[in-house]
Structures are given as structure tokens and as C-alpha cells.
Design a protein around this motif. Structure first.
Motif, PDB file in Angstrom:
ATOM      1  N   UNK A 175      -0.009 -14.360  -0.223  1.00 46.66           N
ATOM      2  CA  UNK A 175      -0.177 -13.300   0.889  1.00 46.66           C
ATOM      3  C   UNK A 175       1.239 -12.826   1.328  1.00 46.66           C
ATOM      4  N   UNK A 176       2.263 -12.994   0.500  1.00 49.64           N
ATOM      5  CA  UNK A 176       3.671 -12.408   0.785  1.00 49.64           C
ATOM      6  C   UNK A 176       3.568 -11.415  -0.332  1.00 49.64           C
ATOM      7  N   UNK A 177       2.980 -11.428  -1.346  1.00 51.14           N
ATOM      8  CA  UNK A 177       2.790 -10.233  -2.440  1.00 51.14           C
ATOM      9  C   UNK A 177       2.056  -9.224  -1.808  1.00 51.14           C
TER      10      UNK A 177
ATOM     11  N   UNK B  29       1.556  -8.731   1.303  1.00 51.71           N
ATOM     12  CA  UNK B  29       2.261  -8.129   2.336  1.00 51.71           C
ATOM     13  C   UNK B  29       3.336  -7.042   1.734  1.00 51.71           C
ATOM     14  N   UNK B  30       3.987  -7.562   0.965  1.00 49.64           N
ATOM     15  CA  UNK B  30       5.021  -6.515   0.239  1.00 49.64           C
ATOM     16  C   UNK B  30       4.256  -5.340  -0.236  1.00 49.64           C
ATOM     17  N   UNK B  31       3.241  -5.355  -0.895  1.00 49.71           N
ATOM     18  CA  UNK B  31       2.365  -4.330  -1.531  1.00 49.71           C
ATOM     19  C   UNK B  31       2.204  -3.118  -0.254  1.00 49.71           C
ATOM     20  N   UNK B  32       1.620  -3.955   0.814  1.00 45.32           N
ATOM     21  CA  UNK B  32       1.106  -3.123   1.812  1.00 45.32           C
ATOM     22  C   UNK B  32       2.217  -2.633   2.513  1.00 45.32           C
ATOM     23  N   UNK B  33       3.276  -2.929   2.682  1.00 48.33           N
ATOM     24  CA  UNK B  33       4.479  -2.458   3.163  1.00 48.33           C
ATOM     25  C   UNK B  33       5.186  -1.350   2.231  1.00 48.33           C
ATOM     26  N   UNK B  34       5.029  -1.340   0.830  1.00 45.16           N
ATOM     27  CA  UNK B  34       5.647  -0.366  -0.145  1.00 45.16           C
ATOM     28  C   UNK B  34       4.594   0.922  -0.099  1.00 45.16           C
TER      29      UNK B  34
END
Length: 89
Positions: free
Chosen positions: A79-81, A83-88
Motif C-alpha cells: 500500500x505504501x509503494x 501511495x508513493x507512486x500515486x503521489x509522484x
């Protein structure tokens, strides 16, 4: 004639396979057919090594799904990965 780990693939098989590989020249179609047959034989040999297929009984490629399930690791994102991809992006 081709040999894949001492397993022969005869000329008739190569010619029959060529029909599935359209190309600009007969030489290119032959090359593609040989490549396909070699890959298929290597996959079959790997499946035999893992005990997924009996060489005497195998005629089709029904073992491929099992071989892929055994040999291919499909990574799963956390989930953290995600979220990080989504934000970037």
C-alpha cells in the motif's frame, strides 16, 4: 535439423511451424519458426525437470500454466509503494 539439449527437431516440424510466422522472406520465417520451436522445447524440458509433464505422454502445451505458476514470481506492491507512486505521478 535443430538440436535442443540433444533433442532433435526435424525439418518437417520446422516447415510446419513456419506458417505461423509471417515474414518478409522465407529465411526470416524459418528463423522465427526455429526460435519458437527452441523456446517451446526449452520450456517443455524445464517442465519435465520439475516433474510437471511426462515426456512420453506430453503432446500439447497444457503444462505451461503450471510451469509459469511454479517459476514466475509476480511481485505485489505494498500500500505504501502504491501511495508513493500515486503521489509522484
Amino acid at each position: 535439423m535443430l538440436n535442443v539439449n540433444h533433442h532433435p527437431i526435424d525439418e518437417t516440424t520446422i516447415v510446419k511451424e513456419m506458417q505461423y510466422h509471417p515474414a518478409a522472406s522465407q529465411s526470416e520465417a524459418r528463423h522465427k519458426a526455429c526460435e519458437s520451436l527452441v523456446i517451446g522445447e526449452l520450456l517443455k524440458q524445464r517442465a519435465q525437470t520439475l516433474g510437471l509433464v511426462d515426456a512420453a505422454k506430453s503432446r500439447g502445451d497444457e503444462y505451461l500454466d503450471t510451469l509459469i505458476a511454479e517459476e514466475v514470481a509476480i511481485p505485489e506492491a505494498s500500500l505504501a509503494e502504491c501511495q508513493r507512486y500515486y503521489e509522484q505521478n
